[in-house]
Structures are given as C-alpha cells and as structure tokens.
Design an enzyme around this catalytic site. Structure first.
Site, short mmCIF file in Angstrom:
data_model
loop_
_atom_site.label_atom_id
_atom_site.label_comp_id
_atom_site.label_asym_id
_atom_site.label_seq_id
_atom_site.Cartn_x
_atom_site.Cartn_y
_atom_site.Cartn_z
N ARG A 176 -8.10 -2.16 -2.91
CA ARG A 176 -7.41 -1.00 -2.36
C ARG A 176 -5.93 -1.30 -2.24
O ARG A 176 -5.51 -2.46 -2.18
CB ARG A 176 -8.00 -0.62 -1.00
CG ARG A 176 -7.78 -1.64 0.11
CD ARG A 176 -8.50 -1.23 1.39
NE ARG A 176 -8.15 0.11 1.79
CZ ARG A 176 -8.86 0.85 2.64
NH1 ARG A 176 -9.98 0.37 3.17
NH2 ARG A 176 -8.47 2.06 2.97
N GLY A 177 -5.14 -0.26 -2.21
CA GLY A 177 -3.70 -0.42 -2.06
C GLY A 177 -3.02 0.93 -1.97
O GLY A 177 -3.23 1.79 -2.83
N ASP A 231 7.25 -5.36 -13.75
CA ASP A 231 6.64 -5.83 -12.51
C ASP A 231 5.44 -6.74 -12.82
O ASP A 231 4.38 -6.62 -12.22
CB ASP A 231 6.20 -4.65 -11.64
CG ASP A 231 5.74 -5.10 -10.25
OD1 ASP A 231 6.24 -6.14 -9.76
OD2 ASP A 231 4.88 -4.42 -9.65
#
Length: 526
Positions: free
Chosen positions: A204-205, A318
């Site tokens: 999750r995030g 990233d």
C-alpha cells in the site's frame, strides 16, 4: 511387413520430406538474418537477444509459422553450440527453457523431454527448475511440480531464495486449488466483467493498495486499486501515466512488469498485473550481503529494463530498489508514476519540481534551476544511470553512497559537491568497481551510458567470438531429421538418403537447403 505398417511408414517418410522442403522456405525470408547472426556470434548472450527479438515480431501461440521458425532457430543454435561446452552459461540455459516452452505449444511430451535436458545439463540455475515446475503445474501435475522443486534444493540450485519463493507460490496455488471459490465470495473485485477474488494485501502507499488476487481458474495476479477520491490531480495523472507506459513498453522487454488489464472510472483505477515475489528493497533489507552471481544477474535485468524505456524516449527519474520486483528468477521494473517522455531531438528536460528519492537522486536533478530562476529539476537518461549506480552500490556495500549522512541539507550538498569524494572500498571484482565509479560521476556528460554498461566486461560471462569462424547453416536440423528417419527402421532407399545427407552435413561446406531436399527426395523415392 503388413500393408498397414507399410502405409504408416510411407506417411511418416512423406511428412519428414515435407519438413525438409519447408526448411528452404523458412530460411529464405528476412527472419533468416536473426538466426544466422545468432549462430555466427558464437555467443549465448547474443543468440538469446536475437532469437528474443525474432519472437517479438509476432505471437508464437497464434502464429504457427513464427513458432516453427523459432523452434528451428533454437535447434540450429544448439547444434552449433553444444551443451557440453555452453551448458554453464545462463543465457544458454534460458534458451533451453524457452525452447522447451515453445515445444509445449506443439507437443507436451516433446516439451517434457526438452525440460529434462535443460534440467540435467543446467541444474545450477534455479530458473530452469522453476520453469519446469510451472510447466508441470499447468498440466495439473502438482505432485511432480513439488518433486521438481524439492530436487532443485537437493541439487543446490541458485539462487536458493528464488526456489524458496517458488515453493511459497506453489503452496499458495495448492491452497487456492483446494479452497472453494465460494469461501472468498465476500471479497472480490470485478474488472470489465471478470471477477477476481482477494487473497491478501501485499502493499500500500498513498491512495493505492495492492492485493494478491486470483481468478476462476486459480491464476494468481497482483491488483493495484487506486481510490481517486483520496488522490490529488497530480497523483491521478501519475497513475494514468503509469498505465500508458506499461501498456506501451511491456511488449518490448521481459524486464517490464506485465499489465494484463485495467479499468479507469471517475472514482477508482484498477490495474491487473503480473504478481512478483517481493521487491528488491525488501530483498536487500533481509540479507547481510549479496551473492556476486545474484548481483550480476539483477544488474543485467535492471540495465535491460532501463535500456528499453530509454529507447522509447522515456526517462524514469525515480529509480530505486522498491521499483523493481522479483518475478521468478529475474528483476522487473514496476513503477512509472513520475516517468517522463523526452522528444527525440532533445537530451534532457526540466521538471517543475524535484520528485524522487534523495539517496538515489543524481546531482543534476538537485542543483539545476530553470531559465526563469524558479527551482527546477533537470532529468535525462544519464540521471537514470546515476540512480542505477546507487542501487548497485547498495548491492555491493550494503548502503547507498551518501546513506551515512543523516542531515538532509548536508546530504544534498555532499551529492552535488565535486570535492566530496565518494568512498569505493576495494572489492574482488575489479570490473564491478569500474562500473560503480563510472556510474557515479557527477558530470552527466562524462557518465557512462546504458549501452556501454551492457557491453561492459563486468557482464561478459562468455569469451568473445573468434573472427572468421564458419558454421554449417542447417546441419543441426538435418541431423535431427535423419535421426527420426533412422528410428523408422527404414529400408535401403532411406538408408541411402540418410547416408547422402550425412555426408553433406559432415563435408565442412555451407549447406544449401534446396540441394538437400532435392537429393533426399530423389533417393527416398527411387
């Protein structure tokens, strides 16, 4: 011999002659170049790259012609590069596995024999055993699948943690297969009319959650759910960006996570993806040191993934361990949320803000400003090289280059300051040390490129081909067919054909397929 046996033998001979005739057609089109270049390279790495490129021209599952070309291509490669000499090459082992998988499309029994050969000659590679186990699992042979994985442990196949992950996945499949679908009926998600049952949450995030799910056939997937009511406009855009990139790139590389389906509404986004074992960040956190072979293999996987996105004008900006997930025996790139497209005629672009993870962020992304004086971040393909270098540094020394600097401001200054020397403790692999130093060069113009990294001696597992080496173009295919002719316990006419063809195969001259077909046909039907 009775009439029925005679008729059957004639049919078998006729079919073999047809296959010989097809060889001329197979090797006169443009695709011949892929196979001829592969054979002449005398390099398993090159062979695998070229045959993989040929496979991406279509779908062997639905294109019998392409399937036949691939199978014959792999056969020719194996004939030119014998198992005894090349069996310890990872690329060669992967070709054996892919050959067996392609054979499975034609005939399950042939595939089993090919998997047996791969496992017996390349037993040190965990992915060989896992591929065989997955094949047996698809046939419904759970007991044999389990046995293959158990024997892989006994053979001490590497990496061991990949085998452990495969066993965990097998246990999940066995559990799901023994659990009635109705037991999960209260927790399910429907995507475009297809129902998926939630097994457990695996991540999750922010506004997203990732679940391990399975369908009616008990196939396991990763499903990312994004609640758009909790996400701001920038986050929504990043998720849509991710879908666009995954959709476009997965067809070009096996190191990009597969996106099987997705659904976007005004309130949520669903993304149905390939399910990995665990991400690289978690994997690194759970061990004190990294095996040199694991490090080298994962490094190649990362380079191949990033090389693919760069070829399609995409800079990730990233890259970090959490954005790579382990699927079977290799790493795959999974996250493209803030990736950006760069036009073909430019080398870098400016972003409005610095978005990324500081421990992996290149100096130029931190210190550059836009032309109007507002803070900005310059991103380019060379920035991704720096980030990859930081990941490799972490896999080598157990930490990132600036991880010991805990104050954020001090860390930023250290990253951009040319006088702040990066520590490179000595390691046994001098080529590895050279890679690290050339990736972590602060001036992006002087920094090594992805293409150069792929050609770097650190990744060269096999000796380079000797110039002027000549190979018999179709000897492997013909010898294989001759063996089948011999198995028919053929009469004298077939024996004469076999003798003629064998002389041609062993003559040392380049074979002409049409001549072979003509000679064999004339002799067979005398």
């Amino acid at each position: 011999m009775d009439e029925e046996e005679s008729t059957e033998r004639q049919m078998q001979i006729a079919m073999l002659c047809q296959r010989l005739a097809k060889m001329k057609k197979l090797y006169t089109d443009d695709d011949t170049d892929y196979i001829n270049k592969a054979i002449s390279s005398n390099s398993p790495d090159t062979c695998r790259t070229l045959l993989t490129s040929l496979e991406r021209k279509g779908n062997p599952q639905t294109d019998p012609g392409l399937l036949s070309k691939l199978i014959d291509g792999y056969t020719r490669v194996f004939s030119s590069m014998p198992l005894g000499k090349y069996g310890q090459s990872e690329s060669y082992a992967k070709m054996l596995v892919r050959f067996a998988e392609l054979k499975a499309i034609q005939d399950v029994n042939d595939a089993q024999a090919s998997f047996d050969i791969a496992r017996s000659h390349c037993k040190d590679f965990a992915f060989v055993h896992i591929a065989y186990a997955q094949f047996e699992l698809l046939q419904g042979n759970i007991k044999k699948c389990t046995s293959i994985l158990q024997k892989a442990f006994e053979m001490n196949a590497k990496p061991r943690r990949v085998l452990e992950a495969a066993v965990r996945n097998l246990n999940t499949v066995i559990f799901l297969s023994q659990t009635p679908t109705s037991a999960f009926s209260n927790e399910s998600i429907t995507i475009k009319g297809k129902q998926f049952f939630i097994f457990k949450m695996i991540g999750r995030g922010g506004s997203s959650k990732v679940y391990q799910v399975f369908d009616q056939k008990k196939h396991v997937y990763a499903l990312k759910y994004v609640n758009l009511e909790e996400a701001d406009a920038q986050a929504v855009e990043s998720y849509k960006n991710e879908i666009e990139h995954l959709n476009h790139l997965q067809q070009y590389s096996d190191q990009i996570i597969k996106l099987y389906d997705y659904e976007i509404t005004s309130s949520y986004i669903y993304m149905l993806m390939e399910c990995g074992h665990l991400d690289l960040n978690t994997w690194l956190r759970n061990r004190k040191s990294v095996n040199p072979l694991d490090r080298k293999c994962y490094w190649r996987n990362m380079l191949e993934a990033v090389h693919t996105i760069h070829k399609h004008g995409i800079v990730h900006s990233d890259l970090k361990p959490a954005n790579f997930v382990i699927v079977d025996a290799s790493l795959k790139l999974i996250d493209f949320g803030i990736a950006n497209r760069i036009q073909p005629d430019v080398t870098s672009i400016m972003k409005d803000s610095q978005v990324g993870t500081l421990n992996y962020m290149p100096p130029e992304a931190i210190k550059d400003t836009s032309s109007n004086g507002k803070p900005g971040s310059k991103i380019s393909a060379k920035g991704d090289v720096w980030s990859l270098g930081c990941i490799l540094y972490c896999m080598t020394y157990g930490k990132t280059p600036f991880q010991n600097i805990t104050n954020q401001i001090s860390k930023i200054h250290a990253i951009i300051d040319p006088s702040h020397e990066i520590d490179f403790p000595d390691v046994p692999e001098k080529d590895l040390l050279d890679v690290l130093k050339r990736c972590l060069v602060r001036n992006p113009r002087e920094r090594i490129s992805i293409s150069e990294l792929l050609d770097h001696p650190y990744l060269q597992l096999q000796p380079q081909p000797e110039p002027g080496t000549d190979y018999k173009a179709c000897a492997g295919d013909l010898k294989r067919i001759l063996n089948e002719l011999a198995a028919l316990q053929s009469p004298n006419s077939i024996a004469r054909a076999a003798s003629n063809l064998a002389r041609m195969c062993n003559s040392g001259r380049k074979l002409d397929v049409s001549e072979c077909v003509k000679t064999s046909s004339q002799t067979l039907w005398k």
